[in-house]
Design a protein around this motif. Structure first.
Motif, PDB file in Angstrom:
ATOM      1  N   HIS A 111       0.810  -1.208   0.000  1.00  0.00           N
ATOM      2  CA  HIS A 111       0.000   0.000   0.000  1.00  0.00           C
ATOM      3  C   HIS A 111       0.850   1.269   0.000  1.00  0.00           C
ATOM      4  O   HIS A 111       0.333   2.369  -0.194  1.00  0.00           O
ATOM      5  N   PHE A 120      -5.575   7.189  -1.680  1.00  0.00           N
ATOM      6  CA  PHE A 120      -6.156   7.221  -0.340  1.00  0.00           C
ATOM      7  C   PHE A 120      -6.585   8.633   0.047  1.00  0.00           C
ATOM      8  O   PHE A 120      -7.592   8.827   0.728  1.00  0.00           O
ATOM      9  N   ARG A 169     -10.875  -0.491   0.877  1.00  0.00           N
ATOM     10  CA  ARG A 169     -10.571   0.816   1.466  1.00  0.00           C
ATOM     11  C   ARG A 169     -11.034   1.946   0.554  1.00  0.00           C
ATOM     12  O   ARG A 169     -11.337   3.041   1.009  1.00  0.00           O
ATOM     13  N   PHE A 278      -2.437   1.629   7.566  1.00  0.00           N
ATOM     14  CA  PHE A 278      -3.656   0.841   7.711  1.00  0.00           C
ATOM     15  C   PHE A 278      -3.878   0.601   9.201  1.00  0.00           C
ATOM     16  O   PHE A 278      -3.282  -0.298   9.786  1.00  0.00           O
ATOM     17  N   ALA A 282      -9.220  -0.572  10.936  1.00  0.00           N
ATOM     18  CA  ALA A 282      -9.641  -0.667   9.539  1.00  0.00           C
ATOM     19  C   ALA A 282      -9.553  -2.087   8.995  1.00  0.00           C
ATOM     20  O   ALA A 282     -10.080  -2.373   7.924  1.00  0.00           O
TER      21      ALA A 282
END
Length: 308
Positions: A111, A120, A169, A278, A282
């Motif tokens: 990520h 994001f 997400r 993260f 979550a």
């Protein structure tokens, strides 16, 4: 920092930490390290013993899901910033909030790949996400803790969670319907060979999964996002590590891990959280989605294919 677990995954962290500026391994907690521990670094029989003997700024937890969450929470209660290898637990109920959880982050190093921070920060309008995993994992890989769902989870927990967690997400809504099939054809203990699934979310968006560990060709784990304006955004690489950039220019896994260490320490010090972090809380949503898949899936076994 303190490393909890010096096995296959812990060895990768030791390699990355060796080149991490401003970080030094001050201890390793493992009753029987499976990799060489740097000379002069004390080895503790348990993480509790290590936390009694030292006060690390960062704790990296690299043990199986059966114990990872307990170790991470103990370290957070001791005041450390904590980075725990995915999936931390296979049980979403275990993620009910507890004091200290805000100091725990789940290790999703892909990520931190190029361009994902922008995704994001300003999520695009996605109507369909496709998670594709194709790797080869032979029976020898599924040994020890990986042999049972209770200690490891399935292919979605251990193999495809990077792409699935990223997709979820970026997509709002809860899982409303699931159409899935889980194939057990090679007798890999409790672990399946392939999972295919289509999830419909309450927002109307869909997530499509094709995750297999019996693939004979080159390994790949990618995510394709279909946007409302008709464009497609591909997150590419062997394991998403190229992000939105070129595969040839992808950062190494060590570089991605070092970015994670820095981000966690900054967040723990009260600085603005990196968008790619993260948080532990979550993780519950992708675990709940994975539970839906395994609970509702059609299961295919060798006897079924023989009868057909």
């Amino acid at each position: 920092m303190l490393l909890v677990g010096a096995g296959e995954v812990g060895a990768k962290h030791l390699t990355a930490l060796a080149g991490a500026p401003g970080l030094a391994v001050a201890g390793v907690a493992d009753p029987a390290p499976g990799t060489d521990v740097p000379r002069g670094v004390p080895v503790f029989a348990s993480w509790r013993a290590a936390l009694r003997a030292m006060t690390p700024d960062l704790v990296v937890v690299a043990v199986p899901p059966g114990t990872a969450l307990a170790a991470a929470r103990d370290a957070a209660q001791a005041g450390a910033a904590v980075l725990v290898e995915k999936p931390a637990t296979a049980d979403p109920v275990a993620l009910a909030p507890r004091p200290g959880d805000e100091r725990v982050f789940v290790a999703f190093q892909p990520h931190f790949a190029p361009g994902l921070d922008a995704l994001f920060t300003a999520p695009p309008a996605v109507v369909r996400a496709e998670v594709a995993l194709a790797v080869r994992r032979d029976p020898g890989y599924f040994r020890g803790w990986r042999r049972t769902y209770a200690t490891a989870g399935g292919v979605l927990h251990q193999q495809a969670i990077h792409g699935l967690a990223l997709a979820l997400r970026l997509l709002p809504g809860t899982v409303e319907t699931v159409d899935a099939e889980v194939a057990h054809l090679r007798g890999l203990a409790e672990t399946e060979d392939r999972v295919t699934a289509a999830l419909t979310l309450s927002s109307g968006a869909t997530v499509h999964i094709d995750a297999r560990v019996d693939h004979p060709g080159p390994p790949v784990h990618e995510l394709v996002l279909h946007l409302t304006d008709g464009r497609r955004v591909a997150v590419r690489g062997r394991n998403l590590e190229a992000g939105l950039g070129e595969i040839a220019a992808a950062p190494t896994h060590e570089e991605l891990r070092r970015a994670m260490y820095t981000a966690v320490l900054n967040a723990a010090d009260g600085r603005t959280a990196h968008p790619c972090l993260f948080p532990l809380r979550a993780l519950r949503r992708p675990l709940e989605a994975i539970d839906h898949v395994y609970r509702d899936a059609r299961v295919v076994r060798p006897a079924d294919t023989a009868a057909a």
